[in-house]
Scaffold this active site. Structure first.
Site, PDB file in Angstrom:
ATOM      1  CE1 TYR A   1      70.377  16.736   0.811  1.00 28.99           C
ATOM      2  CE2 TYR A   1      69.314  18.890   0.840  1.00 28.99           C
ATOM      3  CZ  TYR A   1      70.430  18.111   0.612  1.00 28.99           C
ATOM      4  OH  TYR A   1      71.609  18.696   0.209  1.00 28.99           O
TER       5      TYR A   1
ATOM      6  N   PRO B   1      78.891  13.216   5.785  1.00 33.07           N
ATOM      7  CG  PRO B   1      80.567  14.181   4.502  1.00 33.07           C
ATOM      8  CD  PRO B   1      80.317  13.081   5.461  1.00 33.07           C
TER       9      PRO B   1
ATOM     10  CG  HIS C   1      69.467  25.475  -3.743  1.00 34.42           C
ATOM     11  ND1 HIS C   1      70.568  24.766  -4.137  1.00 34.42           N
ATOM     12  CD2 HIS C   1      69.697  26.763  -4.116  1.00 34.42           C
ATOM     13  CE1 HIS C   1      71.440  25.577  -4.718  1.00 34.42           C
ATOM     14  NE2 HIS C   1      70.934  26.797  -4.703  1.00 34.42           N
TER      15      HIS C   1
ATOM     16  CE  LYS D   1      69.085  15.695   7.172  1.00 32.63           C
ATOM     17  NZ  LYS D   1      68.424  16.881   6.667  1.00 32.63           N
TER      18      LYS D   1
ATOM     19  CE1 TYR E   1      74.515  15.136  -1.358  1.00 37.30           C
ATOM     20  CE2 TYR E   1      72.810  16.445  -2.396  1.00 37.30           C
ATOM     21  CZ  TYR E   1      73.632  16.189  -1.318  1.00 37.30           C
ATOM     22  OH  TYR E   1      73.570  16.968  -0.188  1.00 37.30           O
TER      23      TYR E   1
HETATM   24  P1  FAD Z   1      82.579  22.060  15.962  1.00 44.80           P
HETATM   25  O1  FAD Z   1      82.266  22.913  14.816  1.00 44.80           O
HETATM   26  O2  FAD Z   1      83.606  21.009  15.813  1.00 44.80           O
HETATM   27  O3  FAD Z   1      82.989  23.021  17.159  1.00 44.80           O
HETATM   28  C1  FAD Z   1      83.574  22.538  18.345  1.00 44.80           C
HETATM   29  C2  FAD Z   1      84.496  23.600  18.899  1.00 44.80           C
HETATM   30  O4  FAD Z   1      85.024  23.152  20.132  1.00 44.80           O
HETATM   31  C3  FAD Z   1      85.680  23.865  17.984  1.00 44.80           C
HETATM   32  O5  FAD Z   1      85.768  25.243  17.727  1.00 44.80           O
HETATM   33  C4  FAD Z   1      86.876  23.329  18.759  1.00 44.80           C
HETATM   34  O6  FAD Z   1      88.047  24.072  18.506  1.00 44.80           O
HETATM   35  C5  FAD Z   1      86.389  23.478  20.188  1.00 44.80           C
HETATM   36  N1  FAD Z   1      87.039  22.561  21.135  1.00 44.80           N
HETATM   37  C6  FAD Z   1      87.383  21.274  20.936  1.00 44.80           C
HETATM   38  N2  FAD Z   1      87.944  20.747  22.036  1.00 44.80           N
HETATM   39  C7  FAD Z   1      87.953  21.737  22.939  1.00 44.80           C
HETATM   40  C8  FAD Z   1      88.418  21.817  24.279  1.00 44.80           C
HETATM   41  N3  FAD Z   1      88.988  20.770  24.883  1.00 44.80           N
HETATM   42  N4  FAD Z   1      88.296  22.982  24.944  1.00 44.80           N
HETATM   43  C9  FAD Z   1      87.712  24.051  24.337  1.00 44.80           C
HETATM   44  N5  FAD Z   1      87.258  24.035  23.062  1.00 44.80           N
HETATM   45  C10 FAD Z   1      87.377  22.900  22.384  1.00 44.80           C
HETATM   46  N6  FAD Z   1      78.730  18.790   7.943  1.00 44.80           N
HETATM   47  C11 FAD Z   1      77.932  18.859   6.912  1.00 44.80           C
HETATM   48  O7  FAD Z   1      76.718  18.832   7.111  1.00 44.80           O
HETATM   49  N7  FAD Z   1      78.451  18.992   5.632  1.00 44.80           N
HETATM   50  C12 FAD Z   1      79.806  19.068   5.421  1.00 44.80           C
HETATM   51  O8  FAD Z   1      80.257  19.194   4.300  1.00 44.80           O
HETATM   52  C13 FAD Z   1      80.662  18.967   6.493  1.00 44.80           C
HETATM   53  N8  FAD Z   1      82.003  19.014   6.322  1.00 44.80           N
HETATM   54  C14 FAD Z   1      82.805  18.894   7.416  1.00 44.80           C
HETATM   55  C15 FAD Z   1      84.199  18.919   7.269  1.00 44.80           C
HETATM   56  C16 FAD Z   1      85.043  18.775   8.384  1.00 44.80           C
HETATM   57  C17 FAD Z   1      86.539  18.784   8.193  1.00 44.80           C
HETATM   58  C18 FAD Z   1      84.460  18.617   9.682  1.00 44.80           C
HETATM   59  C19 FAD Z   1      85.359  18.459  10.903  1.00 44.80           C
HETATM   60  C20 FAD Z   1      83.082  18.621   9.811  1.00 44.80           C
HETATM   61  C21 FAD Z   1      82.249  18.762   8.701  1.00 44.80           C
HETATM   62  N9  FAD Z   1      80.859  18.758   8.821  1.00 44.80           N
HETATM   63  C22 FAD Z   1      80.063  18.841   7.767  1.00 44.80           C
HETATM   64  C23 FAD Z   1      80.205  18.666  10.081  1.00 44.80           C
HETATM   65  C24 FAD Z   1      79.815  20.033  10.623  1.00 44.80           C
HETATM   66  O9  FAD Z   1      80.781  20.982  10.249  1.00 44.80           O
HETATM   67  C25 FAD Z   1      79.720  19.864  12.106  1.00 44.80           C
HETATM   68  O10 FAD Z   1      78.651  18.971  12.359  1.00 44.80           O
HETATM   69  C26 FAD Z   1      79.520  21.155  12.878  1.00 44.80           C
HETATM   70  O11 FAD Z   1      80.705  21.918  12.833  1.00 44.80           O
HETATM   71  C27 FAD Z   1      79.168  20.845  14.321  1.00 44.80           C
HETATM   72  O12 FAD Z   1      79.272  21.985  15.113  1.00 44.80           O
HETATM   73  P2  FAD Z   1      79.781  21.883  16.615  1.00 44.80           P
HETATM   74  O13 FAD Z   1      79.746  23.264  17.139  1.00 44.80           O
HETATM   75  O14 FAD Z   1      79.053  20.810  17.308  1.00 44.80           O
HETATM   76  O15 FAD Z   1      81.269  21.338  16.519  1.00 44.80           O
HETATM   77  C1  DHB Z   2      77.760  20.435   1.148  1.00 43.37           C
HETATM   78  C2  DHB Z   2      78.202  19.467   1.976  1.00 43.37           C
HETATM   79  C3  DHB Z   2      77.459  18.341   2.127  1.00 43.37           C
HETATM   80  O1  DHB Z   2      77.862  17.385   2.951  1.00 43.37           O
HETATM   81  C4  DHB Z   2      76.269  18.152   1.443  1.00 43.37           C
HETATM   82  O2  DHB Z   2      75.582  17.002   1.607  1.00 43.37           O
HETATM   83  C5  DHB Z   2      75.835  19.132   0.625  1.00 43.37           C
HETATM   84  C6  DHB Z   2      76.582  20.284   0.467  1.00 43.37           C
HETATM   85  C7  DHB Z   2      78.580  21.655   0.968  1.00 43.37           C
HETATM   86  O3  DHB Z   2      79.658  21.736   1.565  1.00 43.37           O
HETATM   87  O4  DHB Z   2      78.161  22.534   0.238  1.00 43.37           O
END
Ligand code: FAD
Ligand code: DHB
Length: 388
Positions: A383, A291, A73, A295, A199
């Site tokens: 962005y 969100p 995009h 980022k 947005y």
């Molecule tokens: P995570 O994806 O959380 O992975 C961490 C992993 O560690 C998980 O699989 C968990 O099960 C595991 N874990 C936890 N504790 C333990 C333990 N004690 N022992 C072993 N394993 C463990 N970001 C955006 O940019 N846009 C979005 O729309 C957006 N929506 C989101 C919606 C939700 C519900 C959530 C929770 C987050 C969202 N985010 C979004 C943020 C984005 O998904 C995260 O920043 C991203 O997943 C980060 O990756 P990570 O691997 O650091 O953490």
């Molecule tokens: C999506 C999530 C976001 O937080 C955003 O800023 C843009 C797109 C998405 O889930 O597609």
């Protein structure tokens, strides 16, 4: 007893990408994940990859499906006062973003780790970290009722916002902002409302129109912090979304049954430092962003890039300079993304406590953005992602 070079706690995008990059550089690791593989692969989260994140995935052999099925995009729309304008990333900042869901990134990562003989041990319980300030740290955990011990050189804490790693850092300082609202999000097998994301700032609250592919749409509306998903029928969601979008967009809105519906609270949180002895935090384990700026996933990827470079450097030459600098290096980028996420959140949402003054300032800023290429450039640069 088991041994590896890097014990990685958490098999989300941060942990599995770190494991994959390290393996490509000849560094061994074991990923310990609390949930089942099915659960991890079923999670629906982020959707936007910065250019730099997409490039990293390509560099490590994870770009084929993303380039086939993802959509580049070149801009987004910002809507307010019943109209909308476009922020053109390519024209203003020379680049674009990739629409490719975190669910797909996660699947690609598990596939490549499996194909290349990487080790992800799932369904582990009671993970504990030991000896982090010694030369020989270890991780203990319980799997199927049996306690196991893994010795290692380093521990990577990639265990998300509810993990154990950050609590193993004494004197950790957490900077936080909790927003008094959440996002109610749905996924529906309908064509997206527009060719790019919208947005929307509206007196009823923020709305976002996003997508995953030409027949899968992702929509969000700002909701009360204590809202209950069960109070939100699909009809109520579609009505609320339509009420917050410009009329010219609503005419293209195709509604249908939701296949996922959930509420995410909005908050910012940054833990400092991101390392302690031989423990290094990456991704949500160290920081959460609201969100709005898309980022969260991108920061997890940039942390992993810095950390993998530092670890590869150490194993190649014994040098600890990059490892010693990791926390400062990562935090410098994290805080800029935190600032951008805060700015976009503040610009686009309804804050009850701001009364009638807040929306006036927001509208003035949106108008300024619509008129000023300089203001739009600042948004576009952030962005699409600041340099790694
Ligand atoms: P995570 O994806 O959380 O992975 C961490 C992993 O560690 C998980 O699989 C968990 O099960 C595991 N874990 C936890 N504790 C333990 C333990 N004690 N022992 C072993 N394993 C463990 N970001 C955006 O940019 N846009 C979005 O729309 C957006 N929506 C989101 C919606 C939700 C519900 C959530 C929770 C987050 C969202 N985010 C979004 C943020 C984005 O998904 C995260 O920043 C991203 O997943 C980060 O990756 P990570 O691997 O650091 O953490
Ligand atoms: C999506 C999530 C976001 O937080 C955003 O800023 C843009 C797109 C998405 O889930 O597609």
């Amino acid at each position: 007893m088991n041994r590896t070079q890097v014990a990685i706690i958490g098999g989300g995008p941060a942990g599995t990408l770190l494991s994959h990059i390290l393996r490509r550089h000849g560094v061994e690791s074991v990923v310990l994940e609390r949930r089942s593989k099915e659960y991890v692969l079923g999670r629906i989260r982020a959707g936007v990859l910065e250019q730099g994140s997409a490039d990293i995935l390509r560099e490590y052999g994870l770009g084929d499906r993303m380039d086939r099925e993802g959509q580049a995009h070149d801009g987004v729309y910002l809507a307010y006062r019943g109209g909308r304008f476009r922020v053109d990333f390519r024209e203003l900042a020379g680049s674009s973003v990739m629409i490719y869901g975190q669910t797909q990134v996660q699947k690609d990562l598990y596939d490549v780790v499996d194909a290349e003989g990487g080790v992800i041990i799932d369904e582990v319980e009671d993970v504990r970290l030991h000896g982090l300030t010694d030369d020989r740290p270890a991780v203990t955990y319980v799997r199927q009722g049996v306690e196991q011990r893994m010795e290692c050189d380093f521990v990577a804490g990639c265990d998300g916002s509810h993990g154990v790693s950050s609590s193993s850092i004494p004197d950790i300082v957490t900077y936080e902002r909790n927003y008094p609202f959440g996002w109610l999000g749905i996924l529906s097998e309908t064509p997206p409302i527009a060719e790019e994301l919208i947005y929307a700032n509206h007196p009823r609250g923020f709305a976002l129109c996003s997508m995953r592919n030409p027949m899968l749409s992702r929509y969000y509306v700002q909701c009360d912090i204590d809202a209950d998903v069960s109070d939100w029928s699909d009809d109520r969601f579609w009505e609320e979304l339509a009420a917050r979008l410009p009329d010219d967009a609503v005419t293209s809105l195709v509604t249908g049954p939701s296949i996922d519906k959930s509420i995410t609270p909005l908050r910012s949180s940054v833990a400092e430092p991101m390392s302690h002895g031989r423990l290094f935090l990456a991704g949500d384990a160290a920081h959460i962003v609201p969100p709005t700026g898309a980022k969260g996933l991108n920061l997890a990827i940039s942390d992993v890039v810095y950390l993998s470079r530092a670890l590869v450097d150490f194993y190649a030459s014994g040098a600890t300079r990059a490892l010693d600098a990791y926390s400062d290096t990562a935090l410098a980028r994290v805080w800029k993304a935190v600032r951008f996420s805060w700015w976009m959140t503040t610009l686009m949402h309804r804050f009850e406590e701001d009364g009638s003054f807040g929306p006036k300032v927001q509208e003035a800023e949106l108008e300024y953005l619509s008129e000023s290429p300089a203001a739009r450039t600042a948004m576009a640069e952030n962005y699409i992602g600041l340099p790694l």
